[in-house]
Design a protein around this motif. Structure first.
Motif, PDB file in Angstrom:
ATOM      1  N   ILE A 120       0.835  -1.208   0.000  1.00  0.00           N
ATOM      2  CA  ILE A 120       0.000   0.000   0.000  1.00  0.00           C
ATOM      3  C   ILE A 120       0.863   1.249   0.000  1.00  0.00           C
ATOM      4  O   ILE A 120       0.599   2.202  -0.742  1.00  0.00           O
ATOM      5  N   ASP A 121       1.942   1.270   0.787  1.00  0.00           N
ATOM      6  CA  ASP A 121       2.855   2.419   0.789  1.00  0.00           C
ATOM      7  C   ASP A 121       3.623   2.519  -0.525  1.00  0.00           C
ATOM      8  O   ASP A 121       3.881   3.619  -1.034  1.00  0.00           O
ATOM      9  N   TYR A 122       4.008   1.391  -1.091  1.00  0.00           N
ATOM     10  CA  TYR A 122       4.724   1.364  -2.368  1.00  0.00           C
ATOM     11  C   TYR A 122       3.889   2.017  -3.475  1.00  0.00           C
ATOM     12  O   TYR A 122       4.398   2.795  -4.278  1.00  0.00           O
ATOM     13  N   LEU A 123       2.592   1.710  -3.508  1.00  0.00           N
ATOM     14  CA  LEU A 123       1.722   2.249  -4.559  1.00  0.00           C
ATOM     15  C   LEU A 123       1.608   3.777  -4.510  1.00  0.00           C
ATOM     16  O   LEU A 123       1.319   4.412  -5.519  1.00  0.00           O
ATOM     17  N   LYS A 124       1.839   4.360  -3.344  1.00  0.00           N
ATOM     18  CA  LYS A 124       1.733   5.823  -3.215  1.00  0.00           C
ATOM     19  C   LYS A 124       2.881   6.552  -3.904  1.00  0.00           C
ATOM     20  O   LYS A 124       2.739   7.717  -4.257  1.00  0.00           O
ATOM     21  N   THR A 125       4.023   5.885  -4.083  1.00  0.00           N
ATOM     22  CA  THR A 125       5.208   6.595  -4.570  1.00  0.00           C
ATOM     23  C   THR A 125       5.879   5.965  -5.788  1.00  0.00           C
ATOM     24  O   THR A 125       6.805   6.556  -6.340  1.00  0.00           O
ATOM     25  N   ALA A 126       5.466   4.809  -6.230  1.00  0.00           N
ATOM     26  CA  ALA A 126       6.197   4.069  -7.266  1.00  0.00           C
ATOM     27  C   ALA A 126       5.963   4.575  -8.681  1.00  0.00           C
ATOM     28  O   ALA A 126       6.770   4.301  -9.565  1.00  0.00           O
ATOM     29  N   PHE A 127       4.894   5.301  -8.908  1.00  0.00           N
ATOM     30  CA  PHE A 127       4.514   5.701 -10.255  1.00  0.00           C
ATOM     31  C   PHE A 127       4.285   7.210 -10.314  1.00  0.00           C
ATOM     32  O   PHE A 127       4.103   7.851  -9.281  1.00  0.00           O
ATOM     33  N   PRO A 128       4.225   7.782 -11.525  1.00  0.00           N
ATOM     34  CA  PRO A 128       3.859   9.207 -11.594  1.00  0.00           C
ATOM     35  C   PRO A 128       2.382   9.422 -11.229  1.00  0.00           C
ATOM     36  O   PRO A 128       2.005  10.483 -10.760  1.00  0.00           O
ATOM     37  N   PHE A 129       1.560   8.401 -11.409  1.00  0.00           N
ATOM     38  CA  PHE A 129       0.178   8.444 -10.935  1.00  0.00           C
ATOM     39  C   PHE A 129       0.181   7.936  -9.500  1.00  0.00           C
ATOM     40  O   PHE A 129       1.100   7.234  -9.069  1.00  0.00           O
ATOM     41  N   LYS A 130      -0.821   8.261  -8.733  1.00  0.00           N
ATOM     42  CA  LYS A 130      -0.863   7.912  -7.318  1.00  0.00           C
ATOM     43  C   LYS A 130      -2.026   6.970  -7.040  1.00  0.00           C
ATOM     44  O   LYS A 130      -3.139   7.171  -7.524  1.00  0.00           O
ATOM     45  N   ILE A 131      -1.758   5.943  -6.264  1.00  0.00           N
ATOM     46  CA  ILE A 131      -2.778   5.029  -5.764  1.00  0.00           C
ATOM     47  C   ILE A 131      -2.712   5.142  -4.253  1.00  0.00           C
ATOM     48  O   ILE A 131      -1.737   4.716  -3.630  1.00  0.00           O
ATOM     49  N   ASP A 132      -3.723   5.749  -3.673  1.00  0.00           N
ATOM     50  CA  ASP A 132      -3.702   6.062  -2.244  1.00  0.00           C
ATOM     51  C   ASP A 132      -4.870   5.384  -1.540  1.00  0.00           C
ATOM     52  O   ASP A 132      -6.025   5.558  -1.943  1.00  0.00           O
ATOM     53  N   ILE A 133      -4.573   4.595  -0.515  1.00  0.00           N
ATOM     54  CA  ILE A 133      -5.599   3.936   0.297  1.00  0.00           C
ATOM     55  C   ILE A 133      -5.382   4.395   1.728  1.00  0.00           C
ATOM     56  O   ILE A 133      -4.298   4.211   2.285  1.00  0.00           O
ATOM     57  N   SER A 134      -6.396   5.028   2.317  1.00  0.00           N
ATOM     58  CA  SER A 134      -6.225   5.545   3.674  1.00  0.00           C
ATOM     59  C   SER A 134      -7.539   5.481   4.439  1.00  0.00           C
ATOM     60  O   SER A 134      -8.620   5.483   3.851  1.00  0.00           O
TER      61      SER A 134
END
Length: 197
Positions: A120-134
């Protein structure tokens, strides 16, 4: 008295003694069972009611939600999905969530070796697009509710033109080759446990 009579008397006494001993043991055992039954039947307990429900867009979901994002490109319209966890039980609840599936442009991310970070933390920063779960709060009070939000967004200018171009071209190629497949698929498992906090 002769020896035969004495032996007969002792034999009678021994049989009577053994018989009385057996009756005494049996009645004590019976009394013990009755006493135990009486004690255990007086124990009463109250079990707290436990009821935490999860809703997405007004529909009840069963612990897992599937998120499909069809289009992925710089400047895309933000994808937002909000889940509401409601606690109508008699105990505070702790909400946890984990990804059971994560696919981006056909790549399965579940097999990544992420040593010191969660997926979940990886998805927030790995791409130019953001996948955020909070989550708004991981603890739900009795009678309360909390929300879990899933957001996928790609600003038109992410601040890294090279990555925007690289991933933009990759997203375009993926859509051309797989027009009916979503760009991103996530399966999120949500759990509620009793909280002592």
């Amino acid at each position: 008295m002769n020896n035969k009579k004495i032996k007969k008397i002792f034999k009678k006494i021994r049989l009577k003694t053994l018989f009385l001993l057996a009756i005494t043991l049996a009645s004590n055992s019976f009394a013990w069972f009755i006493y135990t039954t009486e004690v255990s039947s007086n124990i009463t307990t109250k079990v707290r009611e436990w009821k935490v429900t999860f809703d997405a867009q007004g529909q009840n979901i069963e612990k897992e939600i599937i998120i499909n994002v069809d289009s992925l490109y710089p400047g895309m319209e933000e994808y937002t999905q909000t889940l509401t966890a409601s606690n109508s039980g008699e105990s505070r609840a702790k909400i946890t969530y984990e990804l059971k599936e994560a696919t981006v442009l056909g790549d399965n991310l579940m097999n990544l070796n992420l040593e010191n970070t969660s997926l979940i933390d990886y998805l927030k920063t790995a791409f130019p697009f953001k996948i955020d779960i909070s989550a708004s709060n991981n603890i739900i009070d009795i009678g309360g509710s909390e929300s879990i939000t899933i957001r996928v967004y790609w600003p038109y200018e992410s601040g890294n033109d090279e990555l925007d171009t690289q991933w933009g071209n990759r997203a375009y190629d993926y859509h051309e080759a797989n027009p009916d497949s979503p760009s991103i698929t996530l399966v999120l498992k949500i759990s509620a446990t009793q909280s002592n906090e």
